[in-house]
Design an enzyme around this catalytic site. Sequence first.
Site, short mmCIF file in Angstrom:
data_model
loop_
_atom_site.label_atom_id
_atom_site.label_comp_id
_atom_site.label_asym_id
_atom_site.label_seq_id
_atom_site.Cartn_x
_atom_site.Cartn_y
_atom_site.Cartn_z
N ARG A 164 -3.81 -5.74 7.29
CA ARG A 164 -2.86 -4.78 7.90
C ARG A 164 -3.39 -4.29 9.26
NH1 ARG A 164 -0.69 -6.57 4.03
NH2 ARG A 164 0.61 -5.48 2.51
N SER A 246 4.09 0.55 1.49
CA SER A 246 2.82 1.14 1.04
C SER A 246 2.37 2.16 2.08
CB SER A 246 1.73 0.07 0.94
OG SER A 246 2.10 -0.93 0.05
N GLU A 342 -1.37 3.56 6.20
CA GLU A 342 -0.87 2.37 6.92
C GLU A 342 0.01 2.77 8.10
OE1 GLU A 342 1.25 -1.01 5.54
OE2 GLU A 342 -0.01 -1.26 3.79
N1 EPU Z 1 -0.48 0.28 -9.86
C1 EPU Z 1 -0.51 1.32 -10.74
N2 EPU Z 1 0.29 2.40 -10.49
C2 EPU Z 1 1.09 2.47 -9.41
C3 EPU Z 1 1.12 1.39 -8.50
C4 EPU Z 1 0.31 0.30 -8.74
O1 EPU Z 1 -1.24 1.29 -11.73
O2 EPU Z 1 1.78 3.47 -9.25
C5 EPU Z 1 -1.28 -0.91 -10.15
C6 EPU Z 1 -0.36 -2.07 -10.54
O3 EPU Z 1 -0.08 -2.05 -11.91
C7 EPU Z 1 -1.16 -3.27 -10.15
C8 EPU Z 1 -1.93 -2.79 -8.94
O4 EPU Z 1 -1.92 -1.37 -8.96
O5 EPU Z 1 -2.06 -3.64 -11.16
C9 EPU Z 1 -1.39 -3.31 -7.63
O6 EPU Z 1 -0.02 -2.94 -7.48
P1 EPU Z 1 1.07 -3.91 -6.78
O7 EPU Z 1 1.01 -5.24 -7.41
O8 EPU Z 1 2.37 -3.19 -6.77
O9 EPU Z 1 0.54 -4.13 -5.32
P2 EPU Z 1 -0.14 -3.12 -4.28
O10 EPU Z 1 -1.59 -3.48 -4.15
O11 EPU Z 1 0.17 -1.72 -4.64
C10 EPU Z 1 0.19 -4.63 -2.18
C11 EPU Z 1 0.68 -4.44 -0.77
C12 EPU Z 1 2.20 -4.48 -0.74
C13 EPU Z 1 2.65 -5.84 -1.25
C14 EPU Z 1 2.12 -6.03 -2.69
C15 EPU Z 1 2.40 -7.42 -3.21
C16 EPU Z 1 -0.94 -3.07 0.39
C17 EPU Z 1 -1.28 -1.72 0.91
N3 EPU Z 1 0.21 -3.16 -0.26
O12 EPU Z 1 0.63 -3.51 -2.93
O13 EPU Z 1 2.60 -4.37 0.63
O14 EPU Z 1 4.07 -5.94 -1.26
O15 EPU Z 1 0.67 -5.86 -2.70
O16 EPU Z 1 1.60 -8.35 -2.54
O17 EPU Z 1 -1.70 -4.01 0.59
C18 EPU Z 1 3.21 -2.78 2.29
O18 EPU Z 1 2.16 -3.04 2.87
O19 EPU Z 1 4.05 -1.95 2.77
C19 EPU Z 1 3.51 -3.40 1.01
C20 EPU Z 1 4.57 -3.05 0.27
#
Ligand code: EPU
Length: 346
Positions: A164, A246, A342
């Site tokens: 990012r 995010s 972000e």
């Molecule tokens: N989780 C929780 N509780 C929550 C949210 C997440 O326990 O409220 C856990 C989920 O269960 C999962 C883990 O955290 O095990 C990761 O969650 P998720 O798969 O939703 O992905 P993320 O790491 O939260 C990242 C990117 C997203 C992207 C997704 C899919 C960043 C900051 N965010 O989110 O990007 O869509 O992976 O690849 O890297 C963005 O940057 O705006 C964005 C949406």
Amino acid sequence: MIVESNVPLQHHNTFGIVAKARTLVRVRSQEDVHAMLAHPEVAAEPKFVLGGGSNIVLTGDVKPVVLKVEVAGKRIVEDGAKAVVVEFGAGENWHEAVTWTIEQGLGGLENLALIPGTVGASPVQNIGAYGVELQDRFESLDAIDLQTGREFTLDAAQCAFGYRDSVFKHSPARDSDFGLAGRALILRVRMRLPKPWKPVLGYIDLQRKMTESGVKTPDARQIYDWVCAVRGAKLPDPRVIGNAGSFFKNPTVTPEQCQDIIAREPNIVHYPMPDGTMKLAAGWLIDACGWKGKSVGQAGVYEKQALVLVNRGGATGGEVVTLARAIQTSVYERFGIRLEPEPVVV
Ligand code: EPU
């Protein structure tokens, strides 16, 4: 070149925050930038480049001249043996650009479907999702220097992509001469879509889709549809609920720090990175602190994904920032980890 005054920005930021641009210039081509640099009142003013407004928190009216990038265009510029190179105007909507490639039968961007914002903002953030980052498909971009009007082209190495992050997020004054923040306006972006196309299916949500559907060799359109479905299920549509995706980056820690946290918090979601560090799921950390569904004024934490802050209707930028700071404090107090936002606070 069109110069407008007191322009409402509510529909130009995906948080839907009410604010105005004192002066707004629509940039549809490099000629508009040249005209702007020759304009007696506008030329000397500080500038703020606005794309789709998907990565900003507006905390008041914007005083610098807002340059609203509206450069259009979608075309195939090269169809070679090893790749197809596509080019988009920076003002094109990112998701519509991805959809266009799928309609042309071109795979490579499907994992990045439904990300809000414009093509021009995509390299700034090095957007990423479901195992693909923009840098994996990036070929080059054309930009224009807002001080000199000089046009230039950058390849991936010159964009200095990180998680990012890119050269466009760093200011020369702050980061020892490295950086183009506030200096460059991106006009066009080219993406290299490799041949033969290879699916990227490692992400758990896509694995689940394969199991549920029984489809073992999905094509690019199938993955595009799955990504749209997964995002639709856990991320709010900014046209319905204002948000900037995010709100924080997923933090990285050393393996030792990670072991220390796991000893206290065995369920923490963590992933090993290629460089040996560990990435922690910021959404999990925020969720564990009990923030899901909480609010400060009209700014809230999304019920289905704690990493996403939302505008419940009429939120101010100040409320969003206050909520973000409260989250940072509680995550720091419990885990000793500083979350980095972000979006850019304007
Ligand atoms: N989780 C929780 N509780 C929550 C949210 C997440 O326990 O409220 C856990 C989920 O269960 C999962 C883990 O955290 O095990 C990761 O969650 P998720 O798969 O939703 O992905 P993320 O790491 O939260 C990242 C990117 C997203 C992207 C997704 C899919 C960043 C900051 N965010 O989110 O990007 O869509 O992976 O690849 O890297 C963005 O940057 O705006 C964005 C949406």
